[in-house]
Design a protein around this motif. Structure first.
Motif, PDB file in Angstrom:
ATOM      1  N   ALA A 284       0.848  -0.937   0.098  1.00  0.00           N
ATOM      2  CA  ALA A 284       0.011   0.255   0.050  1.00  0.00           C
ATOM      3  C   ALA A 284       0.913   1.188  -0.029  1.00  0.00           C
ATOM      4  N   ARG A 285       0.400   2.124  -0.674  1.00  0.00           N
ATOM      5  CA  ARG A 285       1.125   3.675  -0.647  1.00  0.00           C
ATOM      6  C   ARG A 285       0.228   4.662  -0.594  1.00  0.00           C
ATOM      7  N   ALA A 286       0.639   5.764   0.113  1.00  0.00           N
ATOM      8  CA  ALA A 286      -0.134   7.048   0.072  1.00  0.00           C
ATOM      9  C   ALA A 286       0.957   8.454   0.185  1.00  0.00           C
ATOM     10  N   PHE A 287       0.345   9.485  -0.429  1.00  0.00           N
ATOM     11  CA  PHE A 287       1.223  10.726  -0.527  1.00  0.00           C
ATOM     12  C   PHE A 287       0.441  11.855  -0.409  1.00  0.00           C
ATOM     13  N   ASP A 337      -1.519  -2.612  -4.464  1.00  0.00           N
ATOM     14  CA  ASP A 337      -1.580  -3.906  -5.047  1.00  0.00           C
ATOM     15  C   ASP A 337      -1.621  -5.449  -4.245  1.00  0.00           C
ATOM     16  N   TRP A 338      -1.823  -6.283  -4.681  1.00  0.00           N
ATOM     17  CA  TRP A 338      -2.197  -7.424  -4.165  1.00  0.00           C
ATOM     18  C   TRP A 338      -1.877  -8.733  -5.065  1.00  0.00           C
ATOM     19  N   GLU A 339      -0.779  -9.326  -4.834  1.00  0.00           N
ATOM     20  CA  GLU A 339      -0.325 -10.549  -5.717  1.00  0.00           C
ATOM     21  C   GLU A 339      -1.144 -11.713  -5.236  1.00  0.00           C
ATOM     22  N   ILE A 340      -2.138 -11.945  -5.837  1.00  0.00           N
ATOM     23  CA  ILE A 340      -3.365 -13.034  -5.392  1.00  0.00           C
ATOM     24  C   ILE A 340      -2.604 -14.391  -5.415  1.00  0.00           C
ATOM     25  N   LYS A 343       0.917 -15.451 -10.420  1.00  0.00           N
ATOM     26  CA  LYS A 343       0.534 -15.208 -11.555  1.00  0.00           C
ATOM     27  C   LYS A 343      -0.399 -14.345 -11.683  1.00  0.00           C
ATOM     28  N   ASP A 344      -1.176 -13.928 -10.743  1.00  0.00           N
ATOM     29  CA  ASP A 344      -2.523 -12.909 -10.735  1.00  0.00           C
ATOM     30  C   ASP A 344      -2.214 -11.689  -9.886  1.00  0.00           C
ATOM     31  N   ASN A 345      -2.382 -10.607 -10.164  1.00  0.00           N
ATOM     32  CA  ASN A 345      -1.816  -9.307  -9.439  1.00  0.00           C
ATOM     33  C   ASN A 345      -3.197  -8.357  -9.891  1.00  0.00           C
ATOM     34  N   PHE A 346      -3.728  -7.640  -8.865  1.00  0.00           N
ATOM     35  CA  PHE A 346      -4.704  -6.893  -8.817  1.00  0.00           C
ATOM     36  C   PHE A 346      -4.116  -5.578  -8.006  1.00  0.00           C
ATOM     37  N   SER A 347      -4.332  -4.368  -8.634  1.00  0.00           N
ATOM     38  CA  SER A 347      -4.019  -2.952  -8.069  1.00  0.00           C
ATOM     39  C   SER A 347      -4.918  -2.036  -8.428  1.00  0.00           C
ATOM     40  N   ALA A 348      -5.021  -1.085  -7.384  1.00  0.00           N
ATOM     41  CA  ALA A 348      -6.122  -0.021  -7.543  1.00  0.00           C
ATOM     42  C   ALA A 348      -5.462   1.281  -6.952  1.00  0.00           C
ATOM     43  N   GLY A 349      -6.008   2.613  -7.152  1.00  0.00           N
ATOM     44  CA  GLY A 349      -5.532   3.784  -6.583  1.00  0.00           C
ATOM     45  C   GLY A 349      -6.409   4.893  -6.988  1.00  0.00           C
ATOM     46  N   VAL A 350      -6.289   5.780  -6.037  1.00  0.00           N
ATOM     47  CA  VAL A 350      -6.943   6.974  -6.223  1.00  0.00           C
ATOM     48  C   VAL A 350      -6.189   8.315  -6.169  1.00  0.00           C
ATOM     49  N   THR A 351      -6.649   9.486  -6.560  1.00  0.00           N
ATOM     50  CA  THR A 351      -5.675  10.648  -6.508  1.00  0.00           C
ATOM     51  C   THR A 351      -6.837  11.849  -6.524  1.00  0.00           C
ATOM     52  N   LYS A 402      -3.824  -8.188 -13.686  1.00  0.00           N
ATOM     53  CA  LYS A 402      -2.846  -8.791 -14.747  1.00  0.00           C
ATOM     54  C   LYS A 402      -2.943 -10.344 -14.525  1.00  0.00           C
ATOM     55  N   LYS A 403      -2.731 -11.051 -15.440  1.00  0.00           N
ATOM     56  CA  LYS A 403      -2.856 -12.533 -15.496  1.00  0.00           C
ATOM     57  C   LYS A 403      -1.526 -12.968 -16.338  1.00  0.00           C
ATOM     58  N   GLU A 404      -0.713 -13.717 -15.745  1.00  0.00           N
ATOM     59  CA  GLU A 404       0.459 -14.222 -16.361  1.00  0.00           C
ATOM     60  C   GLU A 404       0.319 -15.806 -16.488  1.00  0.00           C
ATOM     61  N   PHE A 405       0.429 -16.265 -17.674  1.00  0.00           N
ATOM     62  CA  PHE A 405       0.340 -17.537 -18.191  1.00  0.00           C
ATOM     63  C   PHE A 405       1.567 -18.604 -17.795  1.00  0.00           C
ATOM     64  N   LYS A 406       1.606 -19.812 -17.906  1.00  0.00           N
ATOM     65  CA  LYS A 406       2.468 -20.708 -17.816  1.00  0.00           C
ATOM     66  C   LYS A 406       3.647 -20.277 -18.664  1.00  0.00           C
ATOM     67  N   LYS A 407       3.317 -20.150 -20.012  1.00  0.00           N
ATOM     68  CA  LYS A 407       4.283 -19.615 -20.893  1.00  0.00           C
ATOM     69  C   LYS A 407       4.808 -18.187 -20.871  1.00  0.00           C
ATOM     70  N   GLU A 408       6.218 -18.143 -20.691  1.00  0.00           N
ATOM     71  CA  GLU A 408       6.802 -17.037 -20.258  1.00  0.00           C
ATOM     72  C   GLU A 408       6.627 -15.918 -21.507  1.00  0.00           C
ATOM     73  N   GLY A 409       6.025 -14.604 -20.972  1.00  0.00           N
ATOM     74  CA  GLY A 409       5.749 -13.535 -21.711  1.00  0.00           C
ATOM     75  C   GLY A 409       4.237 -13.584 -22.025  1.00  0.00           C
ATOM     76  N   GLN A 410       3.628 -14.716 -21.756  1.00  0.00           N
ATOM     77  CA  GLN A 410       1.900 -14.702 -22.146  1.00  0.00           C
ATOM     78  C   GLN A 410       1.401 -13.791 -21.194  1.00  0.00           C
ATOM     79  N   GLU A 411       0.567 -13.002 -21.162  1.00  0.00           N
ATOM     80  CA  GLU A 411      -0.029 -11.895 -20.357  1.00  0.00           C
ATOM     81  C   GLU A 411      -1.301 -11.422 -20.553  1.00  0.00           C
ATOM     82  N   LEU A 412      -2.170 -11.200 -19.846  1.00  0.00           N
ATOM     83  CA  LEU A 412      -3.493 -10.660 -20.137  1.00  0.00           C
ATOM     84  C   LEU A 412      -3.720  -9.617 -19.233  1.00  0.00           C
TER      85      LEU A 412
END
Length: 842
Positions: A284-287, A337-340, A343-351, A402-412
């Protein structure tokens, strides 16, 4: 008249020069490659460089292939943004492979053997170890001030000590290929149509006055600035000048840490606080940051000479005045940001952003009328009193998965970004006859408005082989704007300001953009790295303007091709060629036909039929890093604009607005003035003269050709250049001094020249408390109180000469303190292709 045929003939000369330079550059680079002394072979060495703890790719690490007996480097390259590298045309033999990058221990692999029978050597995943202690990491190594990456140039603002007490504008002045005038207007390679992002995301705050927005972001809040002059298909096509991405400070280290920065000075005051916390897979971060520009007094003078052929008369409007100006703003926000899973990461923010600007001015004016023989017919003197203020409040929120798959570089990756901006501006002016000081006219205006912009995007990457990667995605941008302009005219009988229906206005504006792209990265002839792509954007716009009614703009589609070709020449050299097509859609302020009457003799308005500007650009770049830290980067470019958008001024002896008639009036609006062609180059170099003294310079120049399609304008051309120099002297490892100087030449536009200017800054920084704290002193233009701004403007029946004196001298004091721990939890390291070996003689 400077004819189009003559112009094309004139352009052909610098084009030929550029071609000769490009060919010479390629031949020189090829010759330098051939100087290795070894005949090229068919061997190939490939691999991927990874961080030994995090397992993430190490981007742009340097790879060197060395002959063990002679210690001579015979080949080299850098890793791409996935950590991959490949060395081609390696002759048979036994080599040592050396891997190095700032902040990591140098990695070695001995006995790399290429033979006729086995010409391919795979290093696999080579894990590079951090140069810091593995339990508690204290980052000591600094990145270079400027990093030239494959697709962009990065300016690491944290290492810029002379700008820490200022704002974003002060940092941008030093960024290669960027120029900033004394009013805060920004150009990239001579083009002001720039797509600005914060942390890679758009914000409707940039739809306000850009100089005011940039002046509300403290420099101490900025980690780095990325400059992308030829964006690929993945990027929005908006911005014929390119993209500038402002990266705010953050940390991904385990534990709790942060920094605080406070600045006080004679012109600017600002402060910022950054907090970061990370435990396990959650961070988490704040500024919060705020700044203010203290009240400054600007003096100005101008003389406008005009002709009225119908009356066989000429007139002069002579103005002399001064104004007090101040600005303030703040920003705050946070995110997580949360590394579920790995291979799965979720992030959110407000300013949330706010800025406010206030200005009060007093101008004395003389109106002189002459007959055809130059005899004075009349002379009147009056005084304009003007007060303006404006403010903007913007709330942004974003979320991404962000979803990373088994194959290196395959991302959604899927993201949503929404921005709501509430703006307000106000003016009040009155005009009084002199010497009696009797008010005869006046008006005031209130202009509240709101803009909401939402972006929804999805991106997917599919690698087929190590060298062939497909990227695709889609995006929708939904923009909605409403604005009201209430105008009140002075009633001389009552002394009140009465609402005026004919000059007031209301507008609503909607614009939706739907886009999709496809790009492919691959190797060509095992020699060239190629990334080719295409983007298609479909634009729908609709506007309702007072006095005009509803305007349904014809929808249009824009095909945006892009191509990037690069080749590593070895010996830390790279050459690249880029092509991109860009578009600049007019903003609603440029379309709004509302007449701004804050100065009745100098009125601004919009054009509802303004067309989008289109641009095609070709770039050729060459970069080389030398031993002991020296580097050079050369860029040559050609940019061709059609339907070029520029401010254009026309003069009218009398002009009717609503139910009022105004005399001796100039009307300024943004117009499609025709074609604009720019041919130029940029040279950046960094040279550590000694271990203590480093010199950096950035030189930009271009020839501009403007072919106007307006009946009242002609074709113009001129040479523009910018030079800055930056020198640092490290007195000790905790004390450093720096000097920076900048000069911009006069710049031409369709009707004249904008002024030249020079600025310079000195700074000193002392670190203490084991480099956790620092104090910096800065002095900008200490030997000159103001910067002069002289400009010339002309039209078919008028000329305007103006001069402004802007206060620029300033002194500042900055204090920065870093606190907390930066810990990396040691993870179990996998066996790599072989641990880095210590240097050896074989």
């Amino acid at each position: 008249m400077f004819s189009a045929d003559r112009l094309r003939a004139t352009i052909s000369v610098p084009i030929r020069r550029c071609l000769f330079i490009c060919i010479g550059l390629i031949l020189t680079a090829s010759a330098m490659k051939g100087q290795h002394g070894d005949a090229p072979g068919e061997g190939i060495i490939s691999g991927r460089i990874m961080d030994s703890l995090t397992g993430t790719p190490v981007e742009y690490a340097s790879i060197s292939l060395v002959q063990p007996d002679t210690k001579k480097e015979v080949n080299g390259t850098t890793t791409d943004d996935k950590g991959h590298f490949e060395l081609n045309h390696v002759a048979a033999g036994t080599y040592k492979l050396v891997v190095y990058f700032v902040g990591y221990q140098t990695g070695y692999r001995n006995n790399v053997v290429i033979t006729k029978d086995k010409p391919v050597y795979s290093l696999g995943d080579f894990r590079l170890r951090s140069s810091a202690n593995l339990k508690t990491v204290k980052i000591e190594a600094d990145k270079s001030l400027v990093e030239n990456k494959i697709d962009k140039m990065v300016y690491n603002a944290e290492n810029d000590i002379t700008s820490q007490g200022g704002v974003a504008t002060d940092i941008l002045k030093k960024v290669p290929q960027v120029s900033v005038d004394v009013d805060g207007n920004v150009e990239l390679q001579g083009n002001s149509n720039i797509r600005f992002l914060i942390n890679g995301k758009p914000s409707s705050i940039f739809g306000n006055s850009l100089p005011d927005v940039l002046a509300s972001i403290p420099a101490s809040q900025i980690q780095s600035i990325e400059v992308i002059t030829s964006p690929g298909a993945k990027y929005d096509a908006e911005g014929t000048g390119g993209i500038i991405n402002i990266i705010l400070k953050k940390s991904t280290a385990q534990g709790f840490n942060g920094n605080v920065s406070l600045s006080a000075g004679t012109r600017f005051e600002n402060g910022s606080l950054n907090l970061n916390a990370r435990k396990g897979h959650v961070g988490a971060r704040a500024f919060f940051s705020g700044n203010g520009q203290l009240t400054s007094t600007v003096t100005s003078s101008s003389t406008r000479t005009s002709q009225d052929p119908s009356l066989m008369q000429s007139s002069q409007l002579v103005q002399n005045g001064s104004g007090n100006f101040d600005r303030n703003g703040y920003q705050t926000g946070g995110g997580f940001d949360w590394e579920i899973t790995p291979k799965d990461n979720f992030s959110a923010g407000v300013t949330y952003n706010y800025f406010g600007v206030n200005n009060t001015a007093l101008t004395n004016r003389s109106s002189l009328v002459y007959d055809a023989n130059g005899n004075l017919l009349s002379s009147t003197n009056d005084q304009l009193r003007n007060k303006t203020n404006s403010s903007g409040k913007t709330f942004n929120w974003n979320a991404g998965y962000k979803k990373e798959f088994k194959k290196e570089g395959q991302e959604l990756e899927a993201t949503i970004n929404s921005s709501t901006s509430t703006n307000y501006s106000y003016y009040q002016q009155s005009q009084a006859r002199l010497p009696s000081d009797s008010i005869y006219s006046g008006s005031s205006g209130q202009n509240p408005g709101q803009e909401k912009e939402t972006e929804i995007a999805i991106n997917y990457a599919q690698p087929f082989t190590e060298d062939v990667v497909l990227e695709t995605g889609a995006k929708a941008v939904l923009d909605q704007i409403s604005s009201t302009s209430n105008v009140f005219l002075l009633n001389n009988n009552s002394g009140n300001y009465d609402y005026n229906t004919s000059q007031s206005s209301v507008l609503s504006f909607k614009r939706n953009i739907y886009a999709g792209y496809l790009s492919m990265s691959f190797k060509l002839f095992d020699y060239l790295n190629v990334k080719a792509g295409g983007r298609y954007e479909y634009t729908e716009s609709q506007g309702t303007f007072s006095g005009v009614g509803e305007v349904n703009y014809k929808p249009y589609g824009t095909l945006v091709p892009s191509l990037a070709i690069s080749h590593s020449l070895g010996d830390n050299q790279m050459i690249k060629l880029n092509y991109s097509h860009r578009i600049e859609r007019p903003e609603y302020r440029e379309l709004n036909p509302f007449m701004n009457m804050s100065d009745p003799h100098n009125i601004t308005t919009g054009d509802i039929y303004l067309r989008p500007e289109q641009a095609d650009k070709i770039e050729l770049g060459y970069s080389k890093s030398f031993e002991k830290g020296a580097s050079v980067n050369l860029t040559l470019f050609a940019r061709l604009n059609t339907d070029d958008i520029q401010p254009y001024t026309q003069f009218f002896p009398t002009y009717k607005i609503g139910d009022s008639v105004y005399s001796n009036v100039s009307i300024t609006a943004r117009e499609n003035i025709g074609h604009e062609n720019n041919l130029g180059g940029n040279l950046y170099f960094s040279w550590p003269i000694t271990s203590k003294i480093t010199l950096r310079s950035n030189i930009s120049c271009f020839e501009r050709y403007i072919i106007t399609g307006l009946s009242s304008g002609g074709d113009v051309h001129g040479f523009n250049y910018r030079i800055n120099m930056n020198g640092t002297y490290e007195i000790s490892n905790t004390l450093i001094v720096e000097a920076f100087g900048n000069f911009n030449s006069p710049r031409i536009n369709a009707q004249g020249t904008m002024p030249s200017f020079a600025t310079y800054t000195f700074a000193l920084r002392k670190q203490f408390l084991k480099k956790k704290a620092s104090i910096a002193l800065t002095a900008t233009n200490p030997f000159s109180e103001t910067v002069g701004q002289k400009s010339n403007l002309s039209g078919s029946n008028f000329t305007l000469v103006s001069d402004r004196q802007l206060p620029y001298r300033s002194f500042g004091l900055n204090f920065t303190y870093k606190f907390g721990k930066m810990e990396f939890k040691k993870q179990k390291e996998q066996e790599d292709a072989g641990p880095p070996e210590p240097p050896s003689g074989n």
